[in-house]
Enzyme design. Structure first.
Site, PDB file in Angstrom:
ATOM      1  N   ARG A  56       0.561  -1.483  -0.216  1.00  0.00           N
ATOM      2  CA  ARG A  56       0.346   0.196  -0.083  1.00  0.00           C
ATOM      3  C   ARG A  56       0.945   1.471   0.060  1.00  0.00           C
ATOM      4  O   ARG A  56       0.711   2.597  -0.703  1.00  0.00           O
ATOM      5  CB  ARG A  56      -0.948  -0.152   1.123  1.00  0.00           C
ATOM      6  CG  ARG A  56      -2.756  -0.620   0.842  1.00  0.00           C
ATOM      7  CD  ARG A  56      -2.758  -1.706   2.223  1.00  0.00           C
ATOM      8  NE  ARG A  56      -4.040  -2.813   1.778  1.00  0.00           N
ATOM      9  CZ  ARG A  56      -3.639  -3.809   1.690  1.00  0.00           C
ATOM     10  NH1 ARG A  56      -2.241  -4.542   1.222  1.00  0.00           N
ATOM     11  NH2 ARG A  56      -4.754  -4.736   0.568  1.00  0.00           N
ATOM     12  N   ASP A  83     -26.241  12.094   8.614  1.00  0.00           N
ATOM     13  CA  ASP A  83     -24.777  12.598   7.611  1.00  0.00           C
ATOM     14  C   ASP A  83     -24.748  13.669   7.071  1.00  0.00           C
ATOM     15  O   ASP A  83     -25.432  14.643   7.093  1.00  0.00           O
ATOM     16  CB  ASP A  83     -24.739  11.457   5.940  1.00  0.00           C
ATOM     17  CG  ASP A  83     -23.613  10.192   6.081  1.00  0.00           C
ATOM     18  OD1 ASP A  83     -23.511   9.453   6.040  1.00  0.00           O
ATOM     19  OD2 ASP A  83     -22.848  11.009   4.831  1.00  0.00           O
TER      20      ASP A  83
END
Lengths: 302, 123, 208
Positions: free
Chosen positions: A59, A168
């Protein structure tokens, strides 16, 4: 300078498949790995032991490539010195699995019904509803999971009113949550009888039944906006899982201070599995219950 | 194997103490501030705590006060400070430390004290 | 009984008539309200008021409730002006470890305001203050961090100030730190910790 809360790049938490990095020829030495893992642990609380070396290296190589840093040391300096912290956010995203599904991290719901709610009820001196805030709502799996859990596993639901409010920043994801349509994958960990009781079979998957859809309030909130959060008060429990880990230090601190005023004294906050309040705030008490560690706003202010 | 928790915000200090203790066959875990230390202790209590004073979020005194207030098997704690001249020593004992050491701690001194506190007289 | 929905929570707040209009003088008055919730909200909302740092700093020093102090610190971090930073520097000299650490954390977020004064702090007569100044550099996003740390290990006579600086050089050090790290090792040849930390940092130098 006011804190900004950029949405994590993979938010909403779809299933995230890491692309295989091409052969880059970038090398990461043992010393580099040690240095990185100490830094990453300090920033996020996530610890990688040596068995994760391959996972981490891959990564890192991918981000070194993507940022055009050329080498580990160039990339590390970007991570360490970038003022807006965007690259750390991108990397954290790559190092963690962001997916949401019904009954994810179920041990916390168990803690809610076995430990938190009994304590809240025992302390209660009025008959007003018990209030639960879920932030972020994401596509709704978490607030609906809590609703189902309360109906199925908490006898107190027959004696108390419970309000679930899910918020949200993203209005599209909120619309999706209100609609409550889910794939097979999303509901795979639900017991079959729950699936039958609370969902309707649709061509595209499963839809939450109308009763449940009506029982959760979905609202748009930007945690960094005082005007947005000011009205959020008197909650008994807040679920804020797998969100703060993507915030920078200041935003994380601000968010936990906002939650402090959103909670009643003695109210609880549940963070995600790999998150710890130790990176955010000193205002909460650490409470250990049989199924989870939870943070509590102190009952009396000293 | 006795378990030791190192609570310190400096990675190099944690590693230094870890290597000394692991060479003497202790099982070591780390936390980078008092809150994380408390979380780890609550998950699984340790036989000894090695605690720095100055740490972000929850300092060493706060950590010890909280630890001593928990329903846990109580284990000895060593407070480690950089401040030789102030009255930190007194405060460390009040907060619940069993011993106060000034940084930097020499390896043999650390091991002697750890073994004494654990009632372990083996060399 | 069961799951219910009550309509917008916003109502519950507009009812709550504020004692002061949301003007800056009113917020300042609320900063000393007996109710800590009112003080926290005042400390938050004062972020929108001009020339407010001095009042916040004054309150920071007096405020006993950590939950209010944390919000004041967040607001001061957002302001990040010279007055705020001077107030934080005073906290570094506090007898209270919690106050010192709060100030260190806040100052880490203010590279531009801290940069002009950091050399002064790194040269403070009190070794504890010098250690705290090194601690600020831990997460400071400023290109001079490595140079300041090298100056510390070249000059500071105190083993623990140098010890703290070496720890950070293991993270941000480049080849420019090599000679200084070697000299430091020689200077504290009898300190196992410094030897350990210097070797670790040398092994991690960026262009090793």
């Amino acid at each position: 300078m006011s804190p900004t809360f950029a949405s994590p790049p993979t938010w909403p938490w779809g299933v995230y498949v890491t692309p295989e990095p091409a052969e880059t020829g970038i090398t990461i030495s043992e010393a580099d790995f040690q240095k990185f893992r100490e830094f990453f642990y300090r920033k996020t609380g996530i610890q990688f032991d040596s068995s994760k070396r391959y996972f981490v290296d891959k990564r890192l190589a991918e981000r070194i490539e993507a940022t055009g840093s050329g080498s580990f040391r160039g990339y590390f300096m970007l991570l360490r010195f970038q003022v807006n912290g965007e690259e750390l956010q991108a990397l954290t995203n790559l190092m963690t699995v962001n997916e949401t599904y019904f009954f994810r991290e179920e041990y916390q719901f168990q803690c809610l019904v076995d430990s938190l709610l009994p304590e809240i009820v025992a302390r209660k001196i009025d008959r007003r509803p018990i209030r639960i805030w879920v932030m972020p709502s994401s596509s709704g799996e978490e607030p609906y999971s809590i609703a189902i859990y309360l109906l199925e596993r908490w006898a107190g639901i027959h004696r108390w009113d419970v309000e679930i409010i899910a918020s949200d920043i993203d209005t599209r994801i909120l619309a999706q949550a209100r609609q409550g349509l889910y794939s097979h994958r999303s509901v795979q960990y639900l017991p079959a009888d729950y699936l039958q009781r609370y969902f309707k079979r649709r061509a595209e998957g499963y839809q939450i039944c109308d009763d449940l859809r009506q029982s959760v309030e979905f609202t748009r909130v930007n945690l960094s906006e005082r005007a947005d959060t000011r009205s959020y008060r008197d909650f008994d429990v807040i679920f804020c899982r797998n969100l703060l880990i993507y915030f920078d230090d200041v935003s994380r601190k601000t968010a936990t201070e906002t939650f402090y005023d959103a909670l009643k004294p003695g109210g609880f906050i549940c963070l995600g599995h790999s998150e710890s309040m130790s990176r955010s705030s000193s205002l909460y008490k650490v409470r250990k219950f049989p199924s989870a560690i939870v943070y509590q706003r102190p009952l009396e202010v000293s | 194997m006795k378990r030791v928790l190192i609570v310190d915000d400096a990675a190099t200090v944690r590693l230094y103490h870890r290597e000394i203790l692991e060479a003497a066959h202790f099982a070591v875990e780390e936390a980078m501030n008092g809150i994380e230390g408390l979380e780890k202790a609550l998950q699984s209590p340790f036989d000894l705590y090695l605690v720095d004073i100055n740490m972000p979020k929850l300092d060493g005194y706060g950590f010890l006060r909280e630890l001593r207030g928990q329903d846990l098997p109580q284990a000895p704690a060593i407070m480690i400070s950089t401040e030789a001249e102030s009255n930190d020593e007194q405060r460390a004992y009040v907060a619940g430390a069993n011993l106060y050491l000034v940084k930097p701690v020499k390896p043999d001194r650390l091991l002697t004290q750890v073994r004494l506190l654990l009632g372990d007289t083996h060399p | 009984m069961g799951l219910i929905k009550t309509q917008p929570t916003v109502e519950s707040v507009t009812e709550e008539v504020r004692k002061h209009p949301r003007d800056c003088a009113g917020l300042l008055a609320q900063l000393i309200d007996p109710n800590p919730t009112v003080r926290r909200w005042a400390a938050r909302d004062l972020a929108d008021c001009p020339d407010i740092s001095a009042a916040l700093v004054e309150r920071l020093h007096q405020e006993a409730d950590i939950s209010v102090r944390e919000v004041i610190l967040t607001t001061l971090t957002g302001l990040g002006d010279a007055t705020s930073v001077a107030g934080l520097v005073e906290c570094l000299r506090s007898e209270d470890a919690a106050r010192r650490n709060e100030a260190i954390e806040a100052m880490r977020q203010l590279p531009d305001a801290v940069a002009p004064i950091i050399r002064g702090l790194l040269a403070d007569p009190d070794p504890d203050v010098r250690i705290f100044a090194v601690n600020i550099l831990e997460s400071l996003c400023h290109p001079e961090v490595e140079r300041w740390l090298i100056e510390v290990i070249d000059r500071d006579p105190h083993v623990n100030v140098c010890g703290a600086a070496v720890d950070l050089l293991g993270e941000v050090g480049s080849g420019a730190a090599r000679e200084s790290l070697l000299r430091l090792k020689a200077r504290f040849a009898n300190e196992p910790y410094i030897r350990f930390a210097a070797d670790l940092a040398l092994g991690r130098l960026r262009d090793a």
